[in-house]
Enzyme design. Structure first.
Site, PDB file in Angstrom:
ATOM      1  N   LYS A 171     -89.660 -44.497 -32.214  1.00 46.94           N
ATOM      2  CA  LYS A 171     -91.042 -43.908 -30.150  1.00 46.94           C
ATOM      3  C   LYS A 171     -91.890 -43.316 -30.749  1.00 46.94           C
ATOM      4  O   LYS A 171     -91.379 -42.394 -31.195  1.00 46.94           O
ATOM      5  CB  LYS A 171     -89.506 -43.232 -30.134  1.00 46.94           C
ATOM      6  N   SER A 189     -87.011 -40.329 -17.199  1.00 45.69           N
ATOM      7  CA  SER A 189     -88.258 -39.494 -17.954  1.00 45.69           C
ATOM      8  C   SER A 189     -89.501 -40.517 -18.364  1.00 45.69           C
ATOM      9  O   SER A 189     -90.719 -40.123 -17.223  1.00 45.69           O
ATOM     10  CB  SER A 189     -87.895 -39.274 -19.544  1.00 45.69           C
ATOM     11  N   ARG A 193     -76.415 -44.600 -15.499  1.00 46.94           N
ATOM     12  CA  ARG A 193     -77.051 -44.591 -14.438  1.00 46.94           C
ATOM     13  C   ARG A 193     -76.830 -46.271 -13.538  1.00 46.94           C
ATOM     14  O   ARG A 193     -76.877 -45.904 -11.983  1.00 46.94           O
ATOM     15  CB  ARG A 193     -78.942 -44.592 -14.156  1.00 46.94           C
ATOM     16  N   HIS A 226     -80.959 -35.164 -15.880  1.00 44.45           N
ATOM     17  CA  HIS A 226     -80.649 -34.820 -17.386  1.00 44.45           C
ATOM     18  C   HIS A 226     -79.380 -33.904 -17.149  1.00 44.45           C
ATOM     19  O   HIS A 226     -78.690 -33.585 -17.097  1.00 44.45           O
ATOM     20  CB  HIS A 226     -81.182 -34.556 -18.143  1.00 44.45           C
TER      21      HIS A 226
HETATM   22  P1  ADP Z   1     -84.657 -41.546 -20.772  1.00 41.17           P
HETATM   23  O1  ADP Z   1     -85.238 -41.853 -21.588  1.00 41.17           O
HETATM   24  O2  ADP Z   1     -82.973 -42.791 -20.759  1.00 41.17           O
HETATM   25  O3  ADP Z   1     -84.663 -41.740 -19.212  1.00 41.17           O
HETATM   26  P2  ADP Z   1     -83.140 -40.270 -22.205  1.00 41.17           P
HETATM   27  O4  ADP Z   1     -83.044 -40.966 -23.148  1.00 41.17           O
HETATM   28  O5  ADP Z   1     -83.724 -39.123 -22.234  1.00 41.17           O
HETATM   29  O6  ADP Z   1     -83.111 -40.860 -20.995  1.00 41.17           O
HETATM   30  O7  ADP Z   1     -81.465 -39.858 -22.502  1.00 41.17           O
HETATM   31  C1  ADP Z   1     -80.425 -38.939 -22.638  1.00 41.17           C
HETATM   32  C2  ADP Z   1     -78.917 -39.315 -21.554  1.00 41.17           C
HETATM   33  O8  ADP Z   1     -79.366 -38.881 -20.229  1.00 41.17           O
HETATM   34  C3  ADP Z   1     -78.604 -41.097 -21.362  1.00 41.17           C
HETATM   35  O9  ADP Z   1     -76.943 -40.575 -21.640  1.00 41.17           O
HETATM   36  C4  ADP Z   1     -78.620 -41.059 -20.132  1.00 41.17           C
HETATM   37  O10 ADP Z   1     -78.070 -42.126 -19.713  1.00 41.17           O
HETATM   38  C5  ADP Z   1     -78.731 -40.483 -19.442  1.00 41.17           C
HETATM   39  N1  ADP Z   1     -79.917 -40.349 -18.444  1.00 41.17           N
HETATM   40  C6  ADP Z   1     -81.401 -39.906 -18.228  1.00 41.17           C
HETATM   41  N2  ADP Z   1     -81.633 -39.822 -16.931  1.00 41.17           N
HETATM   42  C7  ADP Z   1     -80.175 -40.144 -16.404  1.00 41.17           C
HETATM   43  C8  ADP Z   1     -80.223 -39.679 -14.786  1.00 41.17           C
HETATM   44  N3  ADP Z   1     -81.393 -40.106 -14.045  1.00 41.17           N
HETATM   45  N4  ADP Z   1     -78.674 -39.188 -14.280  1.00 41.17           N
HETATM   46  C9  ADP Z   1     -77.643 -39.375 -15.188  1.00 41.17           C
HETATM   47  N5  ADP Z   1     -78.213 -39.670 -16.023  1.00 41.17           N
HETATM   48  C10 ADP Z   1     -79.335 -40.045 -16.840  1.00 41.17           C
END
Ligand code: ADP
Length: 164
Positions: A41, A128, A90, A17
């Site tokens: 959620k 996450s 990703r 992130h």
């Molecule tokens: P998640 O629960 O899927 O890890 P979030 O809802 O917190 O993700 O993600 C917020 C944004 O960050 C989304 O656009 C997600 O695709 C992006 N994101 C999450 N992890 C990564 C990563 N490792 N690399 C790039 N973008 C990421």
């Protein structure tokens, strides 16, 4: 003033992130990292905790602000005058869902663009939920989490685990 929003659950924020946030901060005047509160959620961390971790992780990026919201993203963007939503990608598997969301947001707020930033390959596998799972089983998650928050995240996750 060009304002972008990086929305997500950030449960908790990872280095993947943070990489997207840092790269976005170079492209826009202000980047709002928005902790989305999704009533469907049950997150591991409260919205307040998730925002606090994000504030620590982004404290050295002056044009990044952290906020949380429980309504429609398109509405929040309209209210704050943001022109762009930034999403990290990703893998191809992220794409279909993001595509659908982007089209929905466009329908709700035609002024709003969605921009996709491709992950740094070293964070491709990072999510996450993966961090929560590794921490839950006592694995080392320090490589996955931004500096300054790792200990606190692991402590809180393991405390919650023993209460279950
Ligand atoms: P998640 O629960 O899927 O890890 P979030 O809802 O917190 O993700 O993600 C917020 C944004 O960050 C989304 O656009 C997600 O695709 C992006 N994101 C999450 N992890 C990564 C990563 N490792 N690399 C790039 N973008 C990421």
């Amino acid at each position: 003033m060009r304002i972008a929003i990086c929305p997500g659950s950030f449960d908790p924020v990872t280095k993947g992130h943070l990489d997207i946030i840092e790269r976005s901060a170079k492209l826009f005047d202000i980047v709002i990292v928005l902790v989305m509160i999704n009533p469907n959620k049950t997150p591991s961390f409260t919205a307040q905790e998730r925002a606090d971790f994000l504030r620590i992780a982004t404290k050295n990026i002056p044009n990044v602000k952290v906020d949380s919201y429980s309504g429609l993203l398109a509405e929040y963007a309209h209210n704050t005058g943001a022109c762009t939503i930034i999403k990290g990608l990703r893998a191809v598997t992220d794409f279909e869902f993001e595509f659908q969301q982007a089209l929905t947001n466009k329908k709700l707020n035609p002024e709003l663009e969605t921009m996709f930033v491709i992950t740094d390959p070293k964070y491709m596998y990072l999510s996450s939920s993966m961090v929560r799972q590794v921490a839950y089983f006592g694995g080392d998650v320090s490589d996955f989490l931004p500096d300054g928050i790792c200990e606190d995240i692991v402590k809180r996750l393991t405390q919650r685990q023993t209460k279950e």
